[in-house]
Scaffold this motif. Sequence first.
Motif, PDB file in Angstrom:
ATOM      1  N   ASP A 177      -3.747 -39.275 -20.538  1.00 17.34           N
ATOM      2  CA  ASP A 177      -2.733 -40.147 -19.944  1.00 17.34           C
ATOM      3  C   ASP A 177      -1.390 -40.020 -20.662  1.00 17.34           C
ATOM      4  O   ASP A 177      -0.355 -40.431 -20.135  1.00 17.34           O
ATOM      5  CB  ASP A 177      -3.208 -41.596 -19.995  1.00 17.34           C
ATOM      6  CG  ASP A 177      -2.312 -42.512 -19.181  1.00 17.34           C
ATOM      7  OD1 ASP A 177      -2.233 -42.324 -17.951  1.00 17.34           O
ATOM      8  OD2 ASP A 177      -1.677 -43.407 -19.787  1.00 17.34           O
ATOM      9  N   SER A 178      -1.411 -39.452 -21.853  1.00 18.20           N
ATOM     10  CA  SER A 178      -0.169 -39.238 -22.605  1.00 18.20           C
ATOM     11  C   SER A 178       0.381 -37.830 -22.377  1.00 18.20           C
ATOM     12  O   SER A 178       1.243 -37.369 -23.138  1.00 18.20           O
ATOM     13  CB  SER A 178      -0.408 -39.463 -24.105  1.00 18.20           C
ATOM     14  OG  SER A 178      -0.798 -40.801 -24.348  1.00 18.20           O
ATOM     15  N   CYS A 179      -0.149 -37.163 -21.362  1.00 18.75           N
ATOM     16  CA  CYS A 179       0.291 -35.803 -21.024  1.00 18.75           C
ATOM     17  C   CYS A 179       0.816 -35.797 -19.586  1.00 18.75           C
ATOM     18  O   CYS A 179       0.448 -36.643 -18.772  1.00 18.75           O
ATOM     19  CB  CYS A 179      -0.855 -34.809 -21.150  1.00 18.75           C
ATOM     20  SG  CYS A 179      -1.668 -34.822 -22.759  1.00 18.75           S
ATOM     21  N   TYR A 180       1.683 -34.840 -19.285  1.00 19.21           N
ATOM     22  CA  TYR A 180       2.147 -34.662 -17.917  1.00 19.21           C
ATOM     23  C   TYR A 180       2.347 -33.168 -17.663  1.00 19.21           C
ATOM     24  O   TYR A 180       2.102 -32.344 -18.552  1.00 19.21           O
ATOM     25  CB  TYR A 180       3.406 -35.482 -17.645  1.00 19.21           C
ATOM     26  CG  TYR A 180       4.701 -34.940 -18.204  1.00 19.21           C
ATOM     27  CD1 TYR A 180       5.797 -34.739 -17.374  1.00 19.21           C
ATOM     28  CD2 TYR A 180       4.836 -34.632 -19.563  1.00 19.21           C
ATOM     29  CE1 TYR A 180       6.996 -34.255 -17.875  1.00 19.21           C
ATOM     30  CE2 TYR A 180       6.031 -34.160 -20.061  1.00 19.21           C
ATOM     31  CZ  TYR A 180       7.110 -33.958 -19.220  1.00 19.21           C
ATOM     32  OH  TYR A 180       8.283 -33.474 -19.717  1.00 19.21           O
ATOM     33  N   ARG A 181       2.796 -32.869 -16.459  1.00 22.62           N
ATOM     34  CA  ARG A 181       2.876 -31.460 -16.044  1.00 22.62           C
ATOM     35  C   ARG A 181       1.533 -30.759 -16.260  1.00 22.62           C
ATOM     36  O   ARG A 181       1.456 -29.641 -16.779  1.00 22.62           O
ATOM     37  CB  ARG A 181       3.979 -30.710 -16.792  1.00 22.62           C
ATOM     38  CG  ARG A 181       5.385 -31.202 -16.491  1.00 22.62           C
ATOM     39  CD  ARG A 181       6.410 -30.451 -17.309  1.00 22.62           C
ATOM     40  NE  ARG A 181       7.762 -30.951 -17.064  1.00 22.62           N
ATOM     41  CZ  ARG A 181       8.834 -30.586 -17.771  1.00 22.62           C
ATOM     42  NH1 ARG A 181       8.699 -29.727 -18.766  1.00 22.62           N
ATOM     43  NH2 ARG A 181      10.021 -31.093 -17.480  1.00 22.62           N
ATOM     44  N   ILE A 182       0.500 -31.442 -15.850  1.00 24.46           N
ATOM     45  CA  ILE A 182      -0.862 -30.896 -16.009  1.00 24.46           C
ATOM     46  C   ILE A 182      -1.146 -29.958 -14.828  1.00 24.46           C
ATOM     47  O   ILE A 182      -1.135 -30.374 -13.674  1.00 24.46           O
ATOM     48  CB  ILE A 182      -1.903 -32.035 -16.052  1.00 24.46           C
ATOM     49  CG1 ILE A 182      -1.573 -32.995 -17.190  1.00 24.46           C
ATOM     50  CG2 ILE A 182      -3.304 -31.471 -16.214  1.00 24.46           C
ATOM     51  CD1 ILE A 182      -2.405 -34.276 -17.178  1.00 24.46           C
ATOM     52  N   SER A 183      -1.368 -28.701 -15.139  1.00 22.71           N
ATOM     53  CA  SER A 183      -1.607 -27.717 -14.077  1.00 22.71           C
ATOM     54  C   SER A 183      -2.993 -27.910 -13.468  1.00 22.71           C
ATOM     55  O   SER A 183      -3.926 -28.391 -14.130  1.00 22.71           O
ATOM     56  CB  SER A 183      -1.471 -26.291 -14.622  1.00 22.71           C
ATOM     57  OG  SER A 183      -2.423 -26.049 -15.637  1.00 22.71           O
TER      58      SER A 183
END
Length: 266
Positions: A177-183
């Motif tokens: 949840d603390s990450c984005y731009r997850i491929s």
Amino acid sequence: MIKKMCFIVLGLSLFCAFFGFFQPANASESISYYAKVEESGVYFYSNPIDDETSKLFILPQTYFVYLTDEENENFYVAQYKDVYGYVRKQDVVVMNGTPSVPFASRNFTIKDLDGLSLYPSPSFSNNTSLAKIDYLTIVSSYYGDMPGENIPDLNSPWFYCKVVQDDATLFGYVYSDSCYRISTISPNTESFEIVSSPSFDVSQGQEASLSEVAMAFIVIGVSLPCILIIYLLIKPSLQKSKPSPSKKKVRKRHGDYFEFDENDLN
């Protein structure tokens, strides 16, 4: 003498053929396989024990894990990318083939302004950070998801990944949840012939069956000397059965006349 040489040649040929047929394999050699993860929720284990503490991460569905040996009746010795561990036999399908893309690829970016901690287990409580991953760092060494402790009202998985800092390689978990731009991970559609009873011992595979090419070479290697021996054995008989060439009778010449041979009248 010819017969003796023939039998020596035959003996050597048979010896070479059977030596090649039964040549033992190197004890260090083994057979390995790729196994496909066809179901969801298949775990990769750190130990060949089916308990929660041994589960490392969930393998991406439709991708493969590399099997190198049989650990026991329930587990294979396995490798996923550069992580070594185990998978349950009942969870994977062993196949006879080498996939072009055996492992899943995924990138994600750290969105927490203070950076994101890498933990040895998927939990915030009573956990010691292994490293701090800086804000906007792109992490590309993703292995799989793992359920764990969640932020209230969220049900986000943890990512098992690898981080290299100060020449040290660290494996652990970050909260997704603390990450984005997850491929996204595209399904792997590769499939091969299923191996129902995999054997990791190369000597068993060699003794069980020879390829058609190997058999052809063995047959040729034995047949050619036999044909040569048969020819050499019957050659003297063929020579004896040939009729002797007739000798021409020549009249002897003496000066200006020929000597008459009485045998010409016969």
